[in-house]
Design an enzyme around this catalytic site. Structure first.
Site, PDB file in Angstrom:
ATOM      1  N   ASP A   1       0.835  -1.206   0.000  1.00 17.51           N
ATOM      2  CA  ASP A   1       0.000   0.000   0.000  1.00 17.51           C
ATOM      3  C   ASP A   1       0.873   1.260   0.000  1.00 17.51           C
ATOM      4  OD1 ASP A   1      -2.318   1.451  -0.002  1.00 17.51           O
ATOM      5  OD2 ASP A   1      -2.810   1.107   2.098  1.00 17.51           O
TER       6      ASP A   1
ATOM      7  N   ASN B   1     -10.408  -3.089  -6.721  1.00 15.42           N
ATOM      8  CA  ASN B   1      -9.609  -2.063  -7.410  1.00 15.42           C
ATOM      9  C   ASN B   1     -10.182  -1.643  -8.768  1.00 15.42           C
ATOM     10  OD1 ASN B   1      -6.336  -3.180  -6.160  1.00 15.42           O
ATOM     11  ND2 ASN B   1      -7.676  -1.545  -5.412  1.00 15.42           N
TER      12      ASN B   1
HETATM   13  C1  FPP Z   1      -1.802   0.152  -3.436  1.00 18.11           C
HETATM   14  O1  FPP Z   1      -1.347   1.470  -3.390  1.00 18.11           O
HETATM   15  C2  FPP Z   1      -1.226  -0.582  -4.543  1.00 18.11           C
HETATM   16  C3  FPP Z   1      -1.919  -1.209  -5.531  1.00 18.11           C
HETATM   17  C4  FPP Z   1      -3.384  -1.222  -5.612  1.00 18.11           C
HETATM   18  C5  FPP Z   1      -1.248  -1.889  -6.620  1.00 18.11           C
HETATM   19  C6  FPP Z   1      -0.006  -2.661  -6.311  1.00 18.11           C
HETATM   20  C7  FPP Z   1       0.759  -2.697  -7.541  1.00 18.11           C
HETATM   21  C8  FPP Z   1       2.098  -2.645  -7.653  1.00 18.11           C
HETATM   22  C9  FPP Z   1       3.050  -2.667  -6.519  1.00 18.11           C
HETATM   23  C10 FPP Z   1       2.626  -2.468  -9.009  1.00 18.11           C
HETATM   24  C11 FPP Z   1       3.326  -3.571  -9.625  1.00 18.11           C
HETATM   25  C12 FPP Z   1       2.809  -4.913  -9.427  1.00 18.11           C
HETATM   26  C13 FPP Z   1       3.252  -5.930 -10.153  1.00 18.11           C
HETATM   27  C14 FPP Z   1       2.774  -7.294  -9.876  1.00 18.11           C
HETATM   28  C15 FPP Z   1       4.224  -5.752 -11.239  1.00 18.11           C
HETATM   29  P1  FPP Z   1      -2.413   2.625  -3.522  1.00 18.11           P
HETATM   30  O2  FPP Z   1      -2.494   3.028  -4.946  1.00 18.11           O
HETATM   31  O3  FPP Z   1      -3.696   2.200  -2.905  1.00 18.11           O
HETATM   32  O4  FPP Z   1      -1.758   3.761  -2.671  1.00 18.11           O
HETATM   33  P2  FPP Z   1      -2.515   4.917  -1.878  1.00 18.11           P
HETATM   34  O5  FPP Z   1      -3.357   4.244  -0.836  1.00 18.11           O
HETATM   35  O6  FPP Z   1      -1.397   5.706  -1.286  1.00 18.11           O
HETATM   36  O7  FPP Z   1      -3.313   5.687  -2.877  1.00 18.11           O
END
Ligand code: FPP
Length: 255
Positions: A37, A85
């Site tokens: 996250d 998501n």
């Molecule tokens: C949460 O951060 C993250 C995700 C929903 C996606 C996770 C994806 C990756 C780490 C990218 C690469 C993955 C692979 C398998 C290549 P958020 O966007 O919810 O962060 P925030 O809460 O700060 O907005």
């Protein structure tokens, strides 16, 4: 068990760092799950678009997979895209799908050379075809590897996984009276994968977010304020060290 000095020279970079911190290499969590996250917050702090945060998160994931593998962790499962998501802006969803597809293709050779076995968890039949095919190719290519098992949770929801298990059990005509916890566990997406021992969540939220909810009944939770793009080897070791300092009781009394 303490390693003898004679064995010390056989330790790799991350194992040496672990031993220096007081980590017992004989008592590592077998399965580590990660809620990655804070990509968006990391990007916002830097004045960048959210997708650049995910791209940076991908770099972190490469490092953590390598670290976990070299440390001797047997299973690493990461929450790459939840069933919820899809509610994000289309541009971000499309960007994430492209990023994960590209990563699955670009990293396959390295993962295979490192003896990594790739698995997925989630309703993969609902993701774009290009990504689905790249994942299926990765799974097939690495299926006989004997190193770390790396599970990508994509279009994954813990409740959906339980619903899918129940559907299979009903479809097989198992009588209600014969259904036990073992029956449900045997119908989860990857039934031969042990339950996680340690769940890491970055960016400070104290939530489970529908991740591996059946399998996490007894796992230890480690939450750090560090955002996922900033998470590094020392954070992984800190999580393992904290895990080893806890007493796992599984509902019993431990003297
Ligand atoms: C949460 O951060 C993250 C995700 C929903 C996606 C996770 C994806 C990756 C780490 C990218 C690469 C993955 C692979 C398998 C290549 P958020 O966007 O919810 O962060 P925030 O809460 O700060 O907005």
């Amino acid at each position: 068990m303490n390693r003898t000095p004679a064995a010390a020279h056989t330790l790799n970079r991350i194992q040496k760092a672990a031993v220096d911190l007081g980590i017992d290499l004989e008592n590592l969590p077998a399965h580590v799950a990660v809620i990655m996250d804070g990509n968006g917050r990391w990007a916002r702090k830097k004045g960048l678009q959210r997708l650049l945060g995910h791209r940076e998160g991908y770099k972190t994931l490469r490092g953590v997979l390598l670290d976990a593998s070299e440390l001797g962790i047997r299973y690493l499962t990461v929450y790459a895209f939840s069933a919820e998501n899809w509610r994000r802006p289309k541009e971000e969803v499309d960007g994430l799908m492209v990023l994960i597809e590209r990563a699955a293709k670009d990293e396959l050779r390295t993962m295979h050379q490192n003896n990594v076995r790739v698995q997925v968890a989630g309703r993969i039949d609902e993701v774009p075809e290009g990504l689905r095919k790249a994942l299926e190719h990765g799974i097939e290519t690495t299926k006989d590897n004997t190193g770390i098992t790396f599970t990508l949770a994509i279009n994954y929801g813990g409740r959906a996984e339980i619903v899918d298990a129940i559907k299979e059990i009903v479809a097989q005509g198992v009588p209600a009276g014969q259904i036990t916890e073992e029956t449900v566990a045997a119908h989860l997406y990857n039934p031969e994968t042990p339950e996680p021992d340690l769940m890491i969540r970055t960016a400070g939220e104290m939530r489970w977010s529908n991740f591996l909810i059946w399998q996490s009944a007894y796992c230890e939770l480690f939450v750090t304020d560090t955002t996922w793009p900033e998470f590094g080897s020392k954070d992984l070791l800190s999580a393992v060290h904290t895990y080893q300092s806890r007493t796992r009781k599984f509902g019993a009394v431990v003297e």
